[in-house]
Write an enzyme that holds these catalytic residues in place. Structure first.
Site, PDB file in Angstrom:
ATOM      1  N   ASN A  97      31.241  54.477  45.978  1.00 46.64           N
ATOM      2  CA  ASN A  97      32.432  53.920  45.338  1.00 46.64           C
ATOM      3  C   ASN A  97      32.106  52.514  44.854  1.00 46.64           C
ATOM      4  O   ASN A  97      31.220  51.853  45.403  1.00 46.64           O
ATOM      5  CB  ASN A  97      33.584  53.852  46.351  1.00 46.64           C
ATOM      6  CG  ASN A  97      34.864  53.317  45.727  1.00 46.64           C
ATOM      7  OD1 ASN A  97      35.208  53.652  44.589  1.00 46.64           O
ATOM      8  ND2 ASN A  97      35.571  52.472  46.455  1.00 46.64           N
TER       9      ASN A  97
ATOM     10  N   HIS B   6      34.005  48.792  44.182  1.00 45.27           N
ATOM     11  CA  HIS B   6      35.242  48.078  44.520  1.00 45.27           C
ATOM     12  C   HIS B   6      35.166  46.657  43.974  1.00 45.27           C
ATOM     13  O   HIS B   6      34.131  45.999  44.123  1.00 45.27           O
ATOM     14  CB  HIS B   6      35.426  48.059  46.045  1.00 45.27           C
ATOM     15  CG  HIS B   6      36.697  47.390  46.452  1.00 45.27           C
ATOM     16  ND1 HIS B   6      37.927  48.013  46.343  1.00 45.27           N
ATOM     17  CD2 HIS B   6      36.946  46.154  46.938  1.00 45.27           C
ATOM     18  CE1 HIS B   6      38.870  47.173  46.753  1.00 45.27           C
ATOM     19  NE2 HIS B   6      38.303  46.042  47.116  1.00 45.27           N
TER      20      HIS B   6
HETATM   21  C1  GRF Z   1      37.417  49.201  38.761  1.00 40.64           C
HETATM   22  O1  GRF Z   1      37.812  47.858  38.849  1.00 40.64           O
HETATM   23  C2  GRF Z   1      36.831  49.670  40.066  1.00 40.64           C
HETATM   24  O2  GRF Z   1      36.164  48.674  40.759  1.00 40.64           O
HETATM   25  C3  GRF Z   1      38.061  50.089  40.851  1.00 40.64           C
HETATM   26  O3  GRF Z   1      38.905  50.656  39.898  1.00 40.64           O
HETATM   27  C4  GRF Z   1      38.621  50.128  38.612  1.00 40.64           C
HETATM   28  C5  GRF Z   1      38.306  51.304  37.741  1.00 40.64           C
HETATM   29  O4  GRF Z   1      38.110  50.957  36.400  1.00 40.64           O
HETATM   30  N1  GRF Z   1      37.689  50.985  41.924  1.00 40.64           N
HETATM   31  P1  GRF Z   1      37.517  52.026  35.389  1.00 40.64           P
HETATM   32  O5  GRF Z   1      38.423  53.252  35.425  1.00 40.64           O
HETATM   33  O6  GRF Z   1      36.116  52.357  35.832  1.00 40.64           O
HETATM   34  O7  GRF Z   1      37.556  51.344  34.061  1.00 40.64           O
END
Ligand code: GRF
Length: 214
Positions: free
Chosen positions: A106, A108
């Site tokens: 994941n 974050h």
């Molecule tokens: C990102 O900021 C990621 O870190 C978090 O959710 C957001 C997703 O953005 N888990 P995207 O859909 O990849 O543009």
């Protein structure tokens, strides 16, 4: 390495993964993209890359575990070896975590273990920290709590808003997520308890595909 991505929204991290595959800095195949949202732009990004894009409606299953069993079926159908969560807004249950132990990543938008959960950028601003960033980690039970693979840090500026900070962090997300996936593809990651060890690339056949190991 066959990657399956789970995404709920705009999919910019998915796009970074697709771009890295197309540029050959990530030696992987995007096997399938699965979303819990029918309208997720991530599904369209998958289709444009020629990847199967699957919407699975959570309303058709009784609970989170049953939903994850349906996801698992799809991941197996597409021979997925590594699952990448990319803006996936559902809690992953033990059904997936056990089937893909240390094979779910994941990303974050904070320097974990600070500010897990939702609105991490706002949490960082509200706390008044001077440095934030992003973290790629393996997924375990516990929100944003798994072993850390890669992090990038950046200063918080006086004039930062949630939006400007999120945008600057996102640039780093797009850089380190494909790198972490490439490390996995090169079989250089070993999980020992909380720690992820990263083996040096000693291949005699040239350098790692990683643009930078820093
Ligand atoms: C990102 O900021 C990621 O870190 C978090 O959710 C957001 C997703 O953005 N888990 P995207 O859909 O990849 O543009």
């Amino acid at each position: 390495m066959r990657i399956g991505v789970l995404a709920s929204g705009r999919g910019s991290n998915l796009q970074a993964i697709i771009d890295a595959i197309e540029k050959r800095t990530l030696d992987a195949i995007l096997a399938v993209v699965i979303s819990n949202k029918a309208e997720a732009p991530a599904l369209e990004r998958a289709r444009s890359h020629g990847t199967p894009a699957v919407f699975l409606d959570p309303k058709t299953t009784a609970d989170r575990e049953a939903y994850d069993r349906v996801i698992l079926e799809q991941l197996r159908r597409y021979d997925v070896e590594l699952v990448a969560l990319a803006g996936y807004m559902k809690i992953v249950t033990s059904v997936l975590i056990e089937a893909y132990a240390n094979r779910i990543m994941n990303i974050h938008p904070s320097l974990l273990p600070a500010f897990p959960g939702l609105a991490a950028q706002k949490q960082a601003l509200d706390w008044g920290v001077k440095v934030s960033g992003c973290t790629v980690h393996f997924v375990t039970e516990g929100i944003d709590a798994g072993p850390i693979i890669r992090q990038a840090a950046l200063p918080i500026l006086e004039e930062d808003t949630e939006e400007t900070l999120a945008a600057r962090i996102l640039v780093e997300e797009h850089r380190i997520y494909p790198q972490a996936l490439q490390l996995f593809a090169e079989k250089r990651l070993t999980v020992e308890g909380r720690k992820v060890r990263i083996r040096e690339n000693k291949s005699p056949h040239g350098a790692s595909l990683l643009a930078s190991d820093s």
